[in-house]
Design a protein around this motif. Structure first.
Motif, PDB file in Angstrom:
ATOM      1  N   ILE A  39     -37.105  10.883  45.472  1.00  0.00           N
ATOM      2  CA  ILE A  39     -38.391  11.573  45.343  1.00  0.00           C
ATOM      3  C   ILE A  39     -38.911  12.064  46.692  1.00  0.00           C
ATOM      4  O   ILE A  39     -39.826  12.880  46.742  1.00  0.00           O
ATOM      5  N   GLU A  40     -38.323  11.604  47.796  1.00  0.00           N
ATOM      6  CA  GLU A  40     -38.738  12.063  49.126  1.00  0.00           C
ATOM      7  C   GLU A  40     -38.052  13.368  49.518  1.00  0.00           C
ATOM      8  O   GLU A  40     -38.376  13.945  50.554  1.00  0.00           O
ATOM      9  N   PHE A  41     -37.121  13.842  48.699  1.00  0.00           N
ATOM     10  CA  PHE A  41     -36.295  14.978  49.080  1.00  0.00           C
ATOM     11  C   PHE A  41     -36.568  16.202  48.222  1.00  0.00           C
ATOM     12  O   PHE A  41     -37.115  16.107  47.123  1.00  0.00           O
ATOM     13  N   HIS A  42     -36.157  17.338  48.755  1.00  0.00           N
ATOM     14  CA  HIS A  42     -36.198  18.606  48.026  1.00  0.00           C
ATOM     15  C   HIS A  42     -34.778  19.149  47.974  1.00  0.00           C
ATOM     16  O   HIS A  42     -34.115  19.252  49.005  1.00  0.00           O
ATOM     17  N   TYR A  43     -34.346  19.503  46.777  1.00  0.00           N
ATOM     18  CA  TYR A  43     -33.007  20.053  46.591  1.00  0.00           C
ATOM     19  C   TYR A  43     -33.020  21.528  46.984  1.00  0.00           C
ATOM     20  O   TYR A  43     -33.849  22.298  46.524  1.00  0.00           O
ATOM     21  N   GLY A  44     -32.090  21.915  47.857  1.00  0.00           N
ATOM     22  CA  GLY A  44     -32.052  23.289  48.335  1.00  0.00           C
ATOM     23  C   GLY A  44     -30.961  24.144  47.732  1.00  0.00           C
ATOM     24  O   GLY A  44     -30.869  25.316  48.036  1.00  0.00           O
ATOM     25  N   GLY A  45     -30.151  23.574  46.887  1.00  0.00           N
ATOM     26  CA  GLY A  45     -29.112  24.357  46.236  1.00  0.00           C
ATOM     27  C   GLY A  45     -27.733  24.095  46.797  1.00  0.00           C
ATOM     28  O   GLY A  45     -27.523  23.235  47.641  1.00  0.00           O
ATOM     29  N   GLN A  46     -26.816  24.902  46.321  1.00  0.00           N
ATOM     30  CA  GLN A  46     -25.421  24.764  46.726  1.00  0.00           C
ATOM     31  C   GLN A  46     -25.251  25.135  48.190  1.00  0.00           C
ATOM     32  O   GLN A  46     -25.811  26.127  48.664  1.00  0.00           O
ATOM     33  N   ALA A  47     -24.498  24.333  48.924  1.00  0.00           N
ATOM     34  CA  ALA A  47     -24.177  24.646  50.319  1.00  0.00           C
ATOM     35  C   ALA A  47     -22.944  25.534  50.365  1.00  0.00           C
ATOM     36  O   ALA A  47     -22.294  25.767  49.348  1.00  0.00           O
ATOM     37  N   ASP A  48     -22.655  26.002  51.539  1.00  0.00           N
ATOM     38  CA  ASP A  48     -21.450  26.802  51.775  1.00  0.00           C
ATOM     39  C   ASP A  48     -21.466  28.128  51.038  1.00  0.00           C
ATOM     40  O   ASP A  48     -20.410  28.667  50.690  1.00  0.00           O
ATOM     41  N   VAL A  49     -22.652  28.692  50.783  1.00  0.00           N
ATOM     42  CA  VAL A  49     -22.748  30.015  50.177  1.00  0.00           C
ATOM     43  C   VAL A  49     -22.879  31.014  51.320  1.00  0.00           C
ATOM     44  O   VAL A  49     -23.844  30.965  52.080  1.00  0.00           O
ATOM     45  N   SER A  50     -21.933  31.890  51.429  1.00  0.00           N
ATOM     46  CA  SER A  50     -21.905  32.822  52.554  1.00  0.00           C
ATOM     47  C   SER A  50     -22.850  33.997  52.327  1.00  0.00           C
ATOM     48  O   SER A  50     -22.834  34.625  51.267  1.00  0.00           O
ATOM     49  N   TYR A  51     -23.672  34.291  53.335  1.00  0.00           N
ATOM     50  CA  TYR A  51     -24.551  35.455  53.312  1.00  0.00           C
ATOM     51  C   TYR A  51     -23.697  36.692  53.552  1.00  0.00           C
ATOM     52  O   TYR A  51     -22.805  36.659  54.405  1.00  0.00           O
ATOM     53  N   PRO A  52     -23.951  37.798  52.835  1.00  0.00           N
ATOM     54  CA  PRO A  52     -23.130  38.998  53.035  1.00  0.00           C
ATOM     55  C   PRO A  52     -23.197  39.489  54.486  1.00  0.00           C
ATOM     56  O   PRO A  52     -24.277  39.543  55.077  1.00  0.00           O
ATOM     57  N   GLU A  53     -22.050  39.841  55.038  1.00  0.00           N
ATOM     58  CA  GLU A  53     -22.002  40.296  56.428  1.00  0.00           C
ATOM     59  C   GLU A  53     -22.737  41.617  56.621  1.00  0.00           C
ATOM     60  O   GLU A  53     -23.382  41.823  57.641  1.00  0.00           O
ATOM     61  N   ASP A  54     -22.622  42.519  55.670  1.00  0.00           N
ATOM     62  CA  ASP A  54     -23.298  43.818  55.745  1.00  0.00           C
ATOM     63  C   ASP A  54     -24.156  43.981  54.484  1.00  0.00           C
ATOM     64  O   ASP A  54     -23.719  44.594  53.508  1.00  0.00           O
ATOM     65  N   PRO A  55     -25.387  43.451  54.501  1.00  0.00           N
ATOM     66  CA  PRO A  55     -26.219  43.469  53.281  1.00  0.00           C
ATOM     67  C   PRO A  55     -26.509  44.874  52.753  1.00  0.00           C
ATOM     68  O   PRO A  55     -26.715  45.055  51.550  1.00  0.00           O
ATOM     69  N   ASP A  56     -26.533  45.878  53.635  1.00  0.00           N
ATOM     70  CA  ASP A  56     -26.833  47.235  53.178  1.00  0.00           C
ATOM     71  C   ASP A  56     -25.723  47.825  52.304  1.00  0.00           C
ATOM     72  O   ASP A  56     -25.971  48.760  51.538  1.00  0.00           O
ATOM     73  N   SER A  57     -24.531  47.310  52.425  1.00  0.00           N
ATOM     74  CA  SER A  57     -23.426  47.873  51.652  1.00  0.00           C
ATOM     75  C   SER A  57     -23.155  47.108  50.352  1.00  0.00           C
ATOM     76  O   SER A  57     -22.256  47.464  49.612  1.00  0.00           O
ATOM     77  N   VAL A  58     -23.965  46.095  50.071  1.00  0.00           N
ATOM     78  CA  VAL A  58     -23.743  45.291  48.865  1.00  0.00           C
ATOM     79  C   VAL A  58     -24.432  45.947  47.668  1.00  0.00           C
ATOM     80  O   VAL A  58     -25.586  46.352  47.752  1.00  0.00           O
ATOM     81  N   SER A  59     -23.721  46.030  46.574  1.00  0.00           N
ATOM     82  CA  SER A  59     -24.280  46.635  45.360  1.00  0.00           C
ATOM     83  C   SER A  59     -25.313  45.701  44.725  1.00  0.00           C
ATOM     84  O   SER A  59     -25.372  44.499  45.040  1.00  0.00           O
ATOM     85  N   ASP A  60     -26.122  46.255  43.830  1.00  0.00           N
ATOM     86  CA  ASP A  60     -27.131  45.444  43.147  1.00  0.00           C
ATOM     87  C   ASP A  60     -26.493  44.317  42.339  1.00  0.00           C
ATOM     88  O   ASP A  60     -27.017  43.200  42.293  1.00  0.00           O
ATOM     89  N   VAL A  61     -25.372  44.607  41.741  1.00  0.00           N
ATOM     90  CA  VAL A  61     -24.681  43.583  40.950  1.00  0.00           C
ATOM     91  C   VAL A  61     -24.196  42.460  41.855  1.00  0.00           C
ATOM     92  O   VAL A  61     -24.348  41.269  41.536  1.00  0.00           O
ATOM     93  N   ASP A  62     -23.646  42.828  43.014  1.00  0.00           N
ATOM     94  CA  ASP A  62     -23.179  41.799  43.950  1.00  0.00           C
ATOM     95  C   ASP A  62     -24.341  41.001  44.530  1.00  0.00           C
ATOM     96  O   ASP A  62     -24.231  39.800  44.770  1.00  0.00           O
ATOM     97  N   TRP A  63     -25.494  41.671  44.775  1.00  0.00           N
ATOM     98  CA  TRP A  63     -26.687  40.944  45.243  1.00  0.00           C
ATOM     99  C   TRP A  63     -27.137  39.940  44.198  1.00  0.00           C
ATOM    100  O   TRP A  63     -27.479  38.804  44.507  1.00  0.00           O
ATOM    101  N   ALA A  64     -27.178  40.383  42.959  1.00  0.00           N
ATOM    102  CA  ALA A  64     -27.586  39.482  41.875  1.00  0.00           C
ATOM    103  C   ALA A  64     -26.649  38.292  41.800  1.00  0.00           C
ATOM    104  O   ALA A  64     -27.091  37.158  41.620  1.00  0.00           O
ATOM    105  N   HIS A  65     -25.368  38.563  41.960  1.00  0.00           N
ATOM    106  CA  HIS A  65     -24.395  37.468  41.935  1.00  0.00           C
ATOM    107  C   HIS A  65     -24.625  36.524  43.117  1.00  0.00           C
ATOM    108  O   HIS A  65     -24.596  35.307  42.964  1.00  0.00           O
ATOM    109  N   PHE A  66     -24.901  37.076  44.304  1.00  0.00           N
ATOM    110  CA  PHE A  66     -25.152  36.243  45.484  1.00  0.00           C
ATOM    111  C   PHE A  66     -26.412  35.395  45.306  1.00  0.00           C
ATOM    112  O   PHE A  66     -26.456  34.216  45.665  1.00  0.00           O
TER     113      PHE A  66
END
Length: 92
Positions: free
Chosen positions: A15-42
């Protein structure tokens, strides 16, 4: 109840902790080139394995630091990832 081993404060109740989600999820290297579908997936799609999963947790009621642990989703057995728990490893 989970007893989560904070790398800085020691074992504490979940109860002292907050869950932040899955680790090791890579942020896109070039966010401007990512499609909407790929953003949604990320943003919204994460692994849901039956077994060991790397997770990010924050000790909100203690040192307020983020760390990574590996938890077996079946047995709730926890292993702290020492390399990722160092203060310098805190990610966004």
């Amino acid at each position: 109840m989970l007893l989560i081993p904070c790398p800085w404060c020691g074992p504490r109740n979940e109860i002292e902790f907050h869950y932040g989600g899955q680790a090791d999820v890579s942020y896109p290297e070039d966010p401007d080139s990512v499609s909407d579908v790929d953003w949604a997936h990320f943003l919204f799609y994460r692994d849901n394995p039956k077994g060991v999963l790397a997770e990010r947790w924050s000790h909100q009621a203690g040192c307020r630091r983020w760390f990574t642990l590996r938890r077996n989703t079946v047995t709730n057995e926890i292993h702290v990832d020492d390399d990722a728990s160092e203060a310098g490893a805190v990610t966004r």
